[in-house]
Motif scaffolding. Structure first.
Motif, PDB file in Angstrom:
ATOM      1  N   GLU A   1       0.846  -1.198   0.000  1.00  0.00           N
ATOM      2  CA  GLU A   1       0.000   0.000   0.000  1.00  0.00           C
ATOM      3  C   GLU A   1       0.881   1.248   0.000  1.00  0.00           C
ATOM      4  OE1 GLU A   1      -3.476  -0.068  -0.114  1.00  0.00           O
ATOM      5  OE2 GLU A   1      -3.148  -2.198  -0.424  1.00  0.00           O
ATOM      6  N   LEU A   2       0.329   2.335  -0.522  1.00  0.00           N
ATOM      7  CA  LEU A   2       1.028   3.611  -0.585  1.00  0.00           C
ATOM      8  C   LEU A   2       0.099   4.669  -0.001  1.00  0.00           C
ATOM      9  CD1 LEU A   2       3.616   5.022  -1.707  1.00  0.00           C
ATOM     10  CD2 LEU A   2       2.317   5.456  -3.795  1.00  0.00           C
ATOM     11  N   SER A   3       0.597   5.442   0.956  1.00  0.00           N
ATOM     12  CA  SER A   3      -0.251   6.454   1.576  1.00  0.00           C
ATOM     13  C   SER A   3       0.459   7.796   1.664  1.00  0.00           C
ATOM     14  CB  SER A   3      -0.686   6.008   2.979  1.00  0.00           C
ATOM     15  OG  SER A   3       0.434   5.872   3.828  1.00  0.00           O
ATOM     16  N   LEU A   4      -0.329   8.857   1.636  1.00  0.00           N
ATOM     17  CA  LEU A   4       0.164  10.222   1.809  1.00  0.00           C
ATOM     18  C   LEU A   4      -0.533  10.787   3.035  1.00  0.00           C
ATOM     19  CD1 LEU A   4       1.891  12.533   0.549  1.00  0.00           C
ATOM     20  CD2 LEU A   4      -0.224  13.317  -0.536  1.00  0.00           C
ATOM     21  N   THR A   5       0.256  11.218   4.021  1.00  0.00           N
ATOM     22  CA  THR A   5      -0.297  11.693   5.286  1.00  0.00           C
ATOM     23  C   THR A   5       0.107  13.136   5.521  1.00  0.00           C
ATOM     24  OG1 THR A   5      -0.126   9.457   6.183  1.00  0.00           O
ATOM     25  CG2 THR A   5      -0.444  11.238   7.769  1.00  0.00           C
ATOM     26  N   ASP A   6      -0.869  13.950   5.895  1.00  0.00           N
ATOM     27  CA  ASP A   6      -0.601  15.329   6.273  1.00  0.00           C
ATOM     28  C   ASP A   6      -0.057  15.298   7.695  1.00  0.00           C
ATOM     29  OD1 ASP A   6      -0.660  18.001   7.073  1.00  0.00           O
ATOM     30  OD2 ASP A   6      -2.471  18.435   5.925  1.00  0.00           O
ATOM     31  N   THR A   7       1.169  15.780   7.883  1.00  0.00           N
ATOM     32  CA  THR A   7       1.809  15.709   9.192  1.00  0.00           C
ATOM     33  C   THR A   7       1.172  16.639  10.219  1.00  0.00           C
ATOM     34  OG1 THR A   7       3.458  17.369   8.566  1.00  0.00           O
ATOM     35  CG2 THR A   7       4.034  15.040   8.186  1.00  0.00           C
ATOM     36  N   VAL A   8       0.365  17.587   9.767  1.00  0.00           N
ATOM     37  CA  VAL A   8      -0.276  18.529  10.686  1.00  0.00           C
ATOM     38  C   VAL A   8      -1.695  18.085  11.056  1.00  0.00           C
ATOM     39  CG1 VAL A   8      -1.073  20.907  10.988  1.00  0.00           C
ATOM     40  CG2 VAL A   8       1.089  20.455   9.848  1.00  0.00           C
ATOM     41  N   THR A   9      -2.522  17.818  10.058  1.00  0.00           N
ATOM     42  CA  THR A   9      -3.926  17.482  10.330  1.00  0.00           C
ATOM     43  C   THR A   9      -4.115  15.996  10.627  1.00  0.00           C
ATOM     44  OG1 THR A   9      -4.492  17.044   8.016  1.00  0.00           O
ATOM     45  CG2 THR A   9      -4.709  19.336   8.796  1.00  0.00           C
ATOM     46  N   GLY A  10      -3.145  15.162  10.206  1.00  0.00           N
ATOM     47  CA  GLY A  10      -3.266  13.717  10.403  1.00  0.00           C
ATOM     48  C   GLY A  10      -4.086  13.025   9.326  1.00  0.00           C
ATOM     49  N   ARG A  11      -4.619  13.781   8.394  1.00  0.00           N
ATOM     50  CA  ARG A  11      -5.411  13.176   7.325  1.00  0.00           C
ATOM     51  C   ARG A  11      -4.513  12.317   6.439  1.00  0.00           C
ATOM     52  NH1 ARG A  11      -8.802  16.218   2.563  1.00  0.00           N
ATOM     53  NH2 ARG A  11      -9.551  14.315   1.594  1.00  0.00           N
ATOM     54  N   SER A  12      -4.970  11.111   6.149  1.00  0.00           N
ATOM     55  CA  SER A  12      -4.184  10.182   5.350  1.00  0.00           C
ATOM     56  C   SER A  12      -5.009   9.741   4.142  1.00  0.00           C
ATOM     57  CB  SER A  12      -3.805   8.969   6.197  1.00  0.00           C
ATOM     58  OG  SER A  12      -2.997   8.092   5.462  1.00  0.00           O
ATOM     59  N   ILE A  13      -4.342   9.690   2.987  1.00  0.00           N
ATOM     60  CA  ILE A  13      -5.005   9.258   1.761  1.00  0.00           C
ATOM     61  C   ILE A  13      -4.327   7.980   1.290  1.00  0.00           C
ATOM     62  CG2 ILE A  13      -5.476   9.846  -0.642  1.00  0.00           C
ATOM     63  CD1 ILE A  13      -5.704  12.733   0.223  1.00  0.00           C
ATOM     64  N   GLU A  14      -5.129   6.953   1.101  1.00  0.00           N
ATOM     65  CA  GLU A  14      -4.619   5.676   0.601  1.00  0.00           C
ATOM     66  C   GLU A  14      -4.585   5.760  -0.917  1.00  0.00           C
ATOM     67  OE1 GLU A  14      -3.442   3.252   2.615  1.00  0.00           O
ATOM     68  OE2 GLU A  14      -3.889   4.655   4.229  1.00  0.00           O
ATOM     69  N   LEU A  15      -3.405   5.942  -1.473  1.00  0.00           N
ATOM     70  CA  LEU A  15      -3.244   6.200  -2.902  1.00  0.00           C
ATOM     71  C   LEU A  15      -3.494   4.976  -3.767  1.00  0.00           C
ATOM     72  CD1 LEU A  15      -0.122   8.431  -2.440  1.00  0.00           C
ATOM     73  CD2 LEU A  15      -2.429   9.210  -3.007  1.00  0.00           C
ATOM     74  N   THR A  16      -3.315   3.788  -3.210  1.00  0.00           N
ATOM     75  CA  THR A  16      -3.536   2.556  -3.965  1.00  0.00           C
ATOM     76  C   THR A  16      -4.998   2.436  -4.402  1.00  0.00           C
ATOM     77  OG1 THR A  16      -1.771   1.538  -2.687  1.00  0.00           O
ATOM     78  CG2 THR A  16      -3.192   0.056  -3.907  1.00  0.00           C
ATOM     79  N   ALA A  17      -5.889   3.036  -3.646  1.00  0.00           N
ATOM     80  CA  ALA A  17      -7.320   2.952  -3.939  1.00  0.00           C
ATOM     81  C   ALA A  17      -7.706   3.653  -5.235  1.00  0.00           C
ATOM     82  CB  ALA A  17      -8.122   3.548  -2.781  1.00  0.00           C
ATOM     83  N   PHE A  18      -6.827   4.483  -5.773  1.00  0.00           N
ATOM     84  CA  PHE A  18      -7.158   5.261  -6.965  1.00  0.00           C
ATOM     85  C   PHE A  18      -6.656   4.636  -8.258  1.00  0.00           C
ATOM     86  CE2 PHE A  18      -7.327   8.221  -3.434  1.00  0.00           C
ATOM     87  CZ  PHE A  18      -8.551   8.821  -3.646  1.00  0.00           C
TER      88      PHE A  18
END
Length: 158
Positions: free
Chosen positions: A123-140
């Motif tokens: 899996e590949l994810s991009l996480t905002d270090t401030v807000t904690g929001r994470s996007i799972e890039l594999t899903a796209f």
């Protein structure tokens, strides 16, 4: 104004709508009362399974006056990539636009970095270090995932 029965909904439609609403409320109550676990997020499932990161890169995305996006490797202090206006990288721009909107809602600028992580499970994810929001890039899908995977160090790319 007169009352016209021809413009009213048929009784069957009203009855079915009411039954559907009661079913939804009943199903929700049944799930809550039986303690059925809610679906876990990918991040929580990775933590529970102790899935380790294979590669992580700390990146900062900045807009340039000419419309380009400069992606900086924060740890190395170098430019990882420049996305020029008109390049076919709409997915990166779209993801970053959504994350920037989230940051604006939290009163955060573009200075804090993001963390791009490739996990041992692929899996590949991009996480905002401030807000904690994470996007799972594999899903796209593979093509969109590859746009971000190209930002990982050459030897760590999937």
């Amino acid at each position: 104004m007169s009352h016209d029965h021809a413009t009213m909904l048929p009784r069957g439609t009203v009855a079915m709508t009411g039954a559907l609403i009661l079913f939804a409320i009943g199903a929700t109550a049944a799930v809550r009362l039986t303690g059925t676990p809610l679906a876990a997020s990918p991040a929580a499932m990775r933590a529970e399974s102790h899935v380790a990161p294979v590669a992580t890169r700390t990146l900062r995305f900045a807009d340039r006056a000419d419309g380009a996006v400069v992606i900086e490797d924060v740890d190395a202090g170098s430019v990882a990539q420049v996305i020029e206006p008109g390049e076919q990288t709409g997915f990166i721009r779209g993801v970053m636009r959504g994350l920037a909107r989230d940051r604006r809602m939290h009163g955060v600028g573009e200075a804090p970095p993001f963390s791009l992580t490739l996990w041992r499970d692929g899996e590949l994810s991009l996480t905002d270090t401030v807000t904690g929001r994470s996007i799972e890039l594999t899903a796209f899908g593979a093509t969109n995932r590859a746009a971000f995977a190209a930002l990982l160090p050459q030897e760590k790319r999937p």
